[in-house]
Motif scaffolding. Structure first.
Motif, PDB file in Angstrom:
ATOM      1  N   GLN A  71       0.827  -1.187   0.000  1.00  0.00           N
ATOM      2  CA  GLN A  71       0.000   0.000   0.000  1.00  0.00           C
ATOM      3  C   GLN A  71       0.873   1.252   0.000  1.00  0.00           C
ATOM      4  OE1 GLN A  71      -0.143  -2.240   2.544  1.00  0.00           O
ATOM      5  NE2 GLN A  71      -1.904  -3.475   1.930  1.00  0.00           N
ATOM      6  N   MET A  72       0.390   2.271  -0.725  1.00  0.00           N
ATOM      7  CA  MET A  72       1.076   3.554  -0.679  1.00  0.00           C
ATOM      8  C   MET A  72       0.826   4.215   0.662  1.00  0.00           C
ATOM      9  SD  MET A  72       0.783   5.626  -4.224  1.00  0.00           S
ATOM     10  CE  MET A  72       1.703   5.143  -5.665  1.00  0.00           C
ATOM     11  N   ARG A  73       1.851   4.835   1.207  1.00  0.00           N
ATOM     12  CA  ARG A  73       1.693   5.563   2.450  1.00  0.00           C
ATOM     13  C   ARG A  73       1.739   7.048   2.178  1.00  0.00           C
ATOM     14  NH1 ARG A  73       6.322   3.394   6.131  1.00  0.00           N
ATOM     15  NH2 ARG A  73       7.386   3.634   4.169  1.00  0.00           N
ATOM     16  N   LEU A  87       4.892  18.378  -3.780  1.00  0.00           N
ATOM     17  CA  LEU A  87       4.989  19.101  -5.047  1.00  0.00           C
ATOM     18  C   LEU A  87       4.661  18.255  -6.267  1.00  0.00           C
ATOM     19  CD1 LEU A  87       8.220  21.270  -4.656  1.00  0.00           C
ATOM     20  CD2 LEU A  87       5.846  21.955  -4.331  1.00  0.00           C
ATOM     21  N   GLY A  88       4.912  16.955  -6.194  1.00  0.00           N
ATOM     22  CA  GLY A  88       4.861  16.140  -7.401  1.00  0.00           C
ATOM     23  C   GLY A  88       3.647  15.248  -7.528  1.00  0.00           C
ATOM     24  N   VAL A  89       3.652  14.512  -8.634  1.00  0.00           N
ATOM     25  CA  VAL A  89       2.627  13.507  -8.918  1.00  0.00           C
ATOM     26  C   VAL A  89       3.239  12.139  -8.651  1.00  0.00           C
ATOM     27  CG1 VAL A  89       1.140  12.495 -10.679  1.00  0.00           C
ATOM     28  CG2 VAL A  89       1.561  14.969 -10.656  1.00  0.00           C
ATOM     29  N   ARG A  90       2.606  11.336  -7.791  1.00  0.00           N
ATOM     30  CA  ARG A  90       3.179  10.064  -7.376  1.00  0.00           C
ATOM     31  C   ARG A  90       2.914   8.959  -8.399  1.00  0.00           C
ATOM     32  NH1 ARG A  90       2.669  12.491  -2.695  1.00  0.00           N
ATOM     33  NH2 ARG A  90       4.476  12.326  -1.344  1.00  0.00           N
ATOM     34  N   ARG A  91       3.925   8.107  -8.532  1.00  0.00           N
ATOM     35  CA  ARG A  91       3.825   6.947  -9.388  1.00  0.00           C
ATOM     36  C   ARG A  91       4.425   5.746  -8.677  1.00  0.00           C
ATOM     37  NH1 ARG A  91       5.806   9.664 -15.151  1.00  0.00           N
ATOM     38  NH2 ARG A  91       4.039  11.105 -15.356  1.00  0.00           N
ATOM     39  N   GLN A  92       3.876   4.580  -8.920  1.00  0.00           N
ATOM     40  CA  GLN A  92       4.401   3.335  -8.367  1.00  0.00           C
ATOM     41  C   GLN A  92       4.637   2.396  -9.537  1.00  0.00           C
ATOM     42  OE1 GLN A  92       2.317   2.106  -4.937  1.00  0.00           O
ATOM     43  NE2 GLN A  92       3.733   0.455  -4.429  1.00  0.00           N
ATOM     44  N   VAL A  93       5.872   1.871  -9.651  1.00  0.00           N
ATOM     45  CA  VAL A  93       6.260   1.104 -10.830  1.00  0.00           C
ATOM     46  C   VAL A  93       6.962  -0.184 -10.415  1.00  0.00           C
ATOM     47  CG1 VAL A  93       6.475   3.154 -12.285  1.00  0.00           C
ATOM     48  CG2 VAL A  93       8.459   2.333 -11.004  1.00  0.00           C
ATOM     49  N   PRO A  94       7.003  -1.171 -11.314  1.00  0.00           N
ATOM     50  CA  PRO A  94       7.706  -2.426 -11.012  1.00  0.00           C
ATOM     51  C   PRO A  94       9.195  -2.318 -11.312  1.00  0.00           C
ATOM     52  CG  PRO A  94       6.664  -2.571 -13.154  1.00  0.00           C
ATOM     53  CD  PRO A  94       6.277  -1.231 -12.593  1.00  0.00           C
ATOM     54  N   ALA A  95       9.901  -3.416 -11.108  1.00  0.00           N
ATOM     55  CA  ALA A  95      11.326  -3.472 -11.435  1.00  0.00           C
ATOM     56  C   ALA A  95      11.530  -3.347 -12.939  1.00  0.00           C
ATOM     57  CB  ALA A  95      11.924  -4.791 -10.941  1.00  0.00           C
ATOM     58  N   GLY A  96      12.666  -2.756 -13.322  1.00  0.00           N
ATOM     59  CA  GLY A  96      13.002  -2.633 -14.734  1.00  0.00           C
ATOM     60  C   GLY A  96      12.381  -1.450 -15.436  1.00  0.00           C
ATOM     61  N   GLN A  97      11.733  -0.574 -14.698  1.00  0.00           N
ATOM     62  CA  GLN A  97      11.091   0.601 -15.292  1.00  0.00           C
ATOM     63  C   GLN A  97      12.109   1.727 -15.444  1.00  0.00           C
ATOM     64  OE1 GLN A  97       7.748   0.807 -16.119  1.00  0.00           O
ATOM     65  NE2 GLN A  97       8.072   2.816 -17.017  1.00  0.00           N
ATOM     66  N   HIS A 100      11.802  17.490 -16.074  1.00  0.00           N
ATOM     67  CA  HIS A 100      11.187  17.206 -14.779  1.00  0.00           C
ATOM     68  C   HIS A 100      12.189  16.495 -13.867  1.00  0.00           C
ATOM     69  CE1 HIS A 100      10.428  13.408 -17.019  1.00  0.00           C
ATOM     70  NE2 HIS A 100      10.675  12.857 -15.838  1.00  0.00           N
ATOM     71  N   LEU A 101      11.937  16.561 -12.575  1.00  0.00           N
ATOM     72  CA  LEU A 101      12.766  15.884 -11.580  1.00  0.00           C
ATOM     73  C   LEU A 101      12.030  14.666 -11.067  1.00  0.00           C
ATOM     74  CD1 LEU A 101      12.903  19.241 -10.900  1.00  0.00           C
ATOM     75  CD2 LEU A 101      14.859  18.401  -9.614  1.00  0.00           C
ATOM     76  N   VAL A 102      12.793  13.715 -10.549  1.00  0.00           N
ATOM     77  CA  VAL A 102      12.227  12.511  -9.947  1.00  0.00           C
ATOM     78  C   VAL A 102      12.712  12.441  -8.501  1.00  0.00           C
ATOM     79  CG1 VAL A 102      12.202   9.995  -9.960  1.00  0.00           C
ATOM     80  CG2 VAL A 102      12.053  11.259 -12.120  1.00  0.00           C
ATOM     81  N   LEU A 103      11.762  12.451  -7.580  1.00  0.00           N
ATOM     82  CA  LEU A 103      12.058  12.327  -6.155  1.00  0.00           C
ATOM     83  C   LEU A 103      11.703  10.908  -5.724  1.00  0.00           C
ATOM     84  CD1 LEU A 103      12.879  13.652  -3.460  1.00  0.00           C
ATOM     85  CD2 LEU A 103      10.462  14.260  -3.145  1.00  0.00           C
ATOM     86  N   LEU A 104      12.725  10.093  -5.468  1.00  0.00           N
ATOM     87  CA  LEU A 104      12.503   8.704  -5.079  1.00  0.00           C
ATOM     88  C   LEU A 104      12.001   8.640  -3.640  1.00  0.00           C
ATOM     89  CD1 LEU A 104      15.811   7.234  -6.541  1.00  0.00           C
ATOM     90  CD2 LEU A 104      13.551   7.171  -7.587  1.00  0.00           C
ATOM     91  N   GLU A 105      10.963   7.834  -3.423  1.00  0.00           N
ATOM     92  CA  GLU A 105      10.413   7.687  -2.086  1.00  0.00           C
ATOM     93  C   GLU A 105      10.655   6.294  -1.516  1.00  0.00           C
ATOM     94  OE1 GLU A 105       6.463   9.162  -1.553  1.00  0.00           O
ATOM     95  OE2 GLU A 105       6.758  10.777  -2.995  1.00  0.00           O
ATOM     96  N   GLU A 106      10.563   5.289  -2.346  1.00  0.00           N
ATOM     97  CA  GLU A 106      10.884   3.923  -1.917  1.00  0.00           C
ATOM     98  C   GLU A 106      11.468   3.158  -3.092  1.00  0.00           C
ATOM     99  OE1 GLU A 106       8.534   1.862   1.357  1.00  0.00           O
ATOM    100  OE2 GLU A 106       6.966   2.873   0.200  1.00  0.00           O
ATOM    101  N   GLY A 107      12.399   2.235  -2.771  1.00  0.00           N
ATOM    102  CA  GLY A 107      12.985   1.402  -3.806  1.00  0.00           C
ATOM    103  C   GLY A 107      14.421   1.762  -4.115  1.00  0.00           C
ATOM    104  N   LEU A 108      15.013   0.987  -4.992  1.00  0.00           N
ATOM    105  CA  LEU A 108      16.403   1.145  -5.406  1.00  0.00           C
ATOM    106  C   LEU A 108      16.456   1.333  -6.913  1.00  0.00           C
ATOM    107  CD1 LEU A 108      19.530   0.835  -4.768  1.00  0.00           C
ATOM    108  CD2 LEU A 108      19.215  -1.578  -5.296  1.00  0.00           C
ATOM    109  N   THR A 109      17.269   2.274  -7.372  1.00  0.00           N
ATOM    110  CA  THR A 109      17.443   2.505  -8.805  1.00  0.00           C
ATOM    111  C   THR A 109      18.932   2.530  -9.138  1.00  0.00           C
ATOM    112  OG1 THR A 109      17.504   4.920  -8.596  1.00  0.00           O
ATOM    113  CG2 THR A 109      15.338   3.889  -8.922  1.00  0.00           C
ATOM    114  N   ARG A 140       8.570   3.597  -5.758  1.00  0.00           N
ATOM    115  CA  ARG A 140       7.598   4.677  -5.755  1.00  0.00           C
ATOM    116  C   ARG A 140       8.358   5.989  -5.805  1.00  0.00           C
ATOM    117  NH1 ARG A 140       4.160   5.134  -0.509  1.00  0.00           N
ATOM    118  NH2 ARG A 140       6.078   6.140   0.186  1.00  0.00           N
ATOM    119  N   TYR A 141       7.871   6.914  -6.614  1.00  0.00           N
ATOM    120  CA  TYR A 141       8.550   8.195  -6.751  1.00  0.00           C
ATOM    121  C   TYR A 141       7.548   9.277  -7.124  1.00  0.00           C
ATOM    122  CZ  TYR A 141       8.358   7.111 -11.771  1.00  0.00           C
ATOM    123  OH  TYR A 141       7.944   6.800 -13.039  1.00  0.00           O
ATOM    124  N   SER A 142       7.984  10.523  -7.029  1.00  0.00           N
ATOM    125  CA  SER A 142       7.179  11.671  -7.425  1.00  0.00           C
ATOM    126  C   SER A 142       7.835  12.360  -8.608  1.00  0.00           C
ATOM    127  CB  SER A 142       7.038  12.670  -6.275  1.00  0.00           C
ATOM    128  OG  SER A 142       6.273  12.132  -5.220  1.00  0.00           O
TER     129      SER A 142
END
Length: 279
Positions: A42-44, A74-84, A95-104, A149-151
């Motif tokens: 679940q998204m928090r 500030l941003g629009v949240r997205r949740q994606v699988p591995a390999g995205q 645009h900028l990407v603010l990582l909230e959870e996960g490893l890239t 998950r990122y914004s």
């Protein structure tokens, strides 16, 4: 790459000067006991995240709680699988990407068609800031290594945020400078140290940034292949295999499928000529 980073730092400092900021941010980049979290289905909401959940050295960890909350909104949240792929090298976008959870992983194309692994980014990190500030094409590709998950933050909103929060602008400048220092260290390592010492230095650094304490040592929670490690260390895959075998024989590390466990970090750091003050 270094020129682009320096341009970004200069732009950030100009933003701070325009707002009349009167002091520098108090804390510099700190690497230490990163706390890793299991990605929940679940998204928090951002307000449920506490300071301790952001790994040391990430952009979100650097910010004061009220400023952090503003940025998270500030941003629009997205949740994606591995390999995205979240940022494409060579594309002109800002645009900028603010990582909230996960490893890239951050990679760049080589002339021979291969990809070089430049760095790893985790929840709390900001990526894409250079193109947002100078409107130049993306200098690297950012790909998720697992569910993430990122914004997505538009550059005009981010620039307004920096003008309204000059301390955040200073922290961003410090972050960009620290990344440049890390890149410079890697280039120096390529010319100054044999492969075994390069591997020891990189693995010791990964312990501090992506490690967790396990029953047999520090487990590096990054699924790195030997080709990935080879590109970070600037060596052939065969040389990496030999170096890891020697480190296992010395009792410093254990290796498993895409996982490294450091059994004696102090000795590994000594082998890599790393002092306790090294960032």
């Amino acid at each position: 790459m270094a020129v682009l980073v320096l341009i970004a730092v200069r732009l950030l400092l100009e933003i701070v000067a325009a707002t009349g900021a009167s002091r520098y941010a108090q804390e510099r980049l700190r690497f230490g006991s990163c706390r890793w979290r299991r990605l929940r289905p679940q998204m928090r909401r951002p307000r449920e995240l506490s300071d301790g959940e952001w790994p040391y050295g990430t952009f979100l960890q650097r910010l004061a709680p009220p400023v952090r909350m503003t940025l998270l909104g500030l941003g629009v949240r997205r949740q994606v699988p591995a390999g995205q792929i979240v940022i494409h090298e060579g594309i002109r976008e800002s645009h900028l990407v603010l990582l909230e959870e996960g490893l890239t992983k951050v990679t760049a194309s080589l002339p021979d068609g291969r990809s070089a692994l430049l760095s790893l980014r985790v929840g709390g990190d900001l990526v894409g800031e250079m193109s947002a500030l100078n409107n130049a094409p993306r200098s690297a590709t950012v790909t998720t290594c697992g569910p993430a998950r990122y914004s997505v933050i538009q550059p005009d909103r981010f620039k307004r945020f920096l003008k309204e929060h000059p301390d955040a602008a200073l922290e961003l400048a410090a972050m960009v400078s620290d990344r440049l220092r890390w890149s410079n260290r890697r280039r120096i390592d390529f010319t100054s140290y044999p492969v075994k010492l390069r591997v020891a230095r990189v693995v010791a650094e990964l312990c501090r940034t992506h490690g967790r304490q396990g029953p047999d040592g520090i487990i590096i929670d990054v699924r790195l292949t030997q080709p990935d490690l080879a590109t970070i260390c600037g060596a052939s895959e065969t040389s990496i295999q030999k170096a890891l075998r020697e480190l296992r024989t010395d009792g410093l590390v254990d290796t498993d499928y895409r996982r490294i466990t450091v059994r004696d970090l102090a000795s590994l750091r000594k082998l890599g000529n790393l002092e306790s003050s090294d960032d």
